[in-house]
Design an enzyme around this catalytic site. Structure first.
Site, PDB file in Angstrom:
ATOM      1  N   HIS A  71     139.457  81.319  28.486  1.00 50.13           N
ATOM      2  CA  HIS A  71     140.730  81.829  29.023  1.00 50.13           C
ATOM      3  C   HIS A  71     140.505  82.414  30.406  1.00 50.13           C
ATOM      4  CE1 HIS A  71     138.951  85.457  27.358  1.00 50.13           C
ATOM      5  NE2 HIS A  71     139.937  86.228  27.794  1.00 50.13           N
ATOM      6  N   HIS A  86     140.929  85.346  31.868  1.00 52.43           N
ATOM      7  CA  HIS A  86     140.691  86.745  32.198  1.00 52.43           C
ATOM      8  C   HIS A  86     139.428  86.830  33.050  1.00 52.43           C
ATOM      9  CE1 HIS A  86     143.349  88.770  28.921  1.00 52.43           C
ATOM     10  NE2 HIS A  86     143.970  88.678  30.078  1.00 52.43           N
ATOM     11  N   ASP A 115     136.887  88.710  33.327  1.00 55.25           N
ATOM     12  CA  ASP A 115     135.545  88.924  32.763  1.00 55.25           C
ATOM     13  C   ASP A 115     134.966  87.661  32.120  1.00 55.25           C
ATOM     14  OD1 ASP A 115     137.495  89.226  30.737  1.00 55.25           O
ATOM     15  OD2 ASP A 115     136.227  90.539  29.530  1.00 55.25           O
ATOM     16  N   HIS A 116     135.753  86.584  32.098  1.00 61.00           N
ATOM     17  CA  HIS A 116     135.245  85.310  31.567  1.00 61.00           C
ATOM     18  C   HIS A 116     135.138  84.230  32.643  1.00 61.00           C
ATOM     19  CE1 HIS A 116     135.555  86.358  27.182  1.00 61.00           C
ATOM     20  NE2 HIS A 116     136.233  87.342  27.755  1.00 61.00           N
ATOM     21  N   HIS A 143     145.530  85.886  21.856  1.00 57.70           N
ATOM     22  CA  HIS A 143     145.103  86.862  22.853  1.00 57.70           C
ATOM     23  C   HIS A 143     146.285  87.159  23.769  1.00 57.70           C
ATOM     24  CE1 HIS A 143     142.107  89.175  24.877  1.00 57.70           C
ATOM     25  NE2 HIS A 143     141.927  88.384  25.906  1.00 57.70           N
ATOM     26  N   ASP A 151     137.836  85.850  23.019  1.00 60.78           N
ATOM     27  CA  ASP A 151     138.771  86.970  22.822  1.00 60.78           C
ATOM     28  C   ASP A 151     139.921  86.595  21.887  1.00 60.78           C
ATOM     29  OD1 ASP A 151     137.073  87.786  24.787  1.00 60.78           O
ATOM     30  OD2 ASP A 151     138.627  88.610  26.094  1.00 60.78           O
ATOM     31  N   HIS A 187     130.830  90.796  23.014  1.00 60.73           N
ATOM     32  CA  HIS A 187     132.016  91.263  23.749  1.00 60.73           C
ATOM     33  C   HIS A 187     132.341  92.714  23.369  1.00 60.73           C
ATOM     34  CE1 HIS A 187     136.208  91.139  25.377  1.00 60.73           C
ATOM     35  NE2 HIS A 187     135.675  90.258  26.206  1.00 60.73           N
TER      36      HIS A 187
HETATM   37 ZN   LIG Z   1     140.372  88.421  27.498  1.00 57.70          ZN
END
Ligand SMILES: [Zn+2]
Length: 301
Positions: free
Chosen positions: A60, A62, A64-65, A140, A210, A268
């Site tokens: 996804h 976001h 942090d990914h 999510h 997530d 995570h």
């Molecule tokens: Zn996320």
């Protein structure tokens, strides 16, 4: 199959923990899964050969990914990479990558192909001679899908003595490994069962990024050899898990238990937890075969 965990922190990196990224290695191929900021450094720290990566799978959008992607893609170019690279991700990943490459006037020396997928239904998105990858729809705050990696069925093992006994020519061996009978020169048919042994078991790995607690994924990940499931919070912070679209360690373990997987690895982790023993114990209390994800941890599947 071997999984190398490159980062286990959620949202922000810590001194001890990088952001989400994992490498699945099968024979001489590596598949990169998610690419948080700092992934390149983690690869160097843990000896991951970047050149073996031909496919990248992103769960996804976001930060942090995905914030490690532009740096990795441009480093490949600086190293003069020629091998093509496939990037798989949810709708919007193409716009993200193209706008950053354009804004920074980056030039790639290799063919980058971006494939976008819906995250609402499970679909096979990739196949090669080693494995097949399908999406796992997750719940999510933004469209998000995990990935199920399933090794292709393997060939039967031919019994060496039978090659000599029946004088099987070299060019027939591959067919026999794939299940064919052998017809000798005198017309005698030798059944495949008499020539071969059962193939090695094909392995599977499910990457559950997530997500809120989601029972819907259980049938798809049922019986996998290794499940990675995010476990951002402890049960004492379950309200935050619900608010932010994440899972607790106990919830990750419940999914593993009900899906009857062989092993669970959790990761995570919210940066608030400096000691992760309580997170491990919470999960093990529900599903005994739980491993704590750590940066640099390698798991043979
Ligand atoms: Zn996320």
């Amino acid at each position: 199959m071997k999984l190398t965990i490159l980062g286990t922190s959620a949202a922000v990196p810590t001194v001890k923990r990088g952001l989400t990224s994992q490498v699945l290695t099968v024979e001489n191929r590596s598949y990169l899964i998610d690419c948080g900021e700092g992934t390149q450094l983690q690869m160097q720290r843990f000896g991951v050969a970047r050149g073996k990566i031909r496919q990248i799978f992103i769960s996804h959008l976001h930060g942090d990914h995905v914030f490690g992607l532009p740096g990795l893609l441009t480093s490949f170019a600086l190293n003069g990479r020629k091998e093509p690279l496939d990037l798989f991700g949810p709708i919007g990943i193409s716009r993200y990558i193209i706008s950053i490459l354009e804004a920074t006037t980056a030039f790639l020396t290799y063919q980058l192909t971006i494939y976008e997928h819906e995250t609402t239904d499970s679909k096979i998105i990739f196949r090669d001679h080693l494995l097949e990858v399908s999406t796992i729809p997750l719940v999510h705050r933004v469209p998000c899908a995990g990935f199920l990696f399933q090794e292709n069925p393997k060939q039967r093992h031919i019994i060496p003595e039978k090659i000599v006994e029946f004088q099987i020519p070299f060019h027939k061996i591959n067919g026999i490994k794939n299940g064919a009978n052998f017809v000798a020169e005198n017309g005698q048919v030798i059944d495949n069962q008499a020539l071969t042994l059962e193939p090695s078991v094909s392995k599977s790995f499910a990457f559950v990024s997530d997500t809120s607690f989601s029972e819907a994924i259980i049938p798809q990940i049922s019986g996998v050899n290794l499940l990675y499931h995010e476990a951002t919070f402890l049960t004492e912070h379950e309200k935050e898990a619900i608010l932010t679209g994440h899972s607790t360690a106990a919830q990750a373990a419940e999914i593993a238990n009900r899906a009857n997987v062989e092993k669970l690895v959790i990761g995570h982790f919210s940066a608030r937890y400096s000691d992760l023993l309580p997170n491990l114990l919470e999960a093990q209390n529900v599903f005994n075969q739980t491993i704590l994800g750590e940066d640099g941890l390698e798991i043979l599947i």
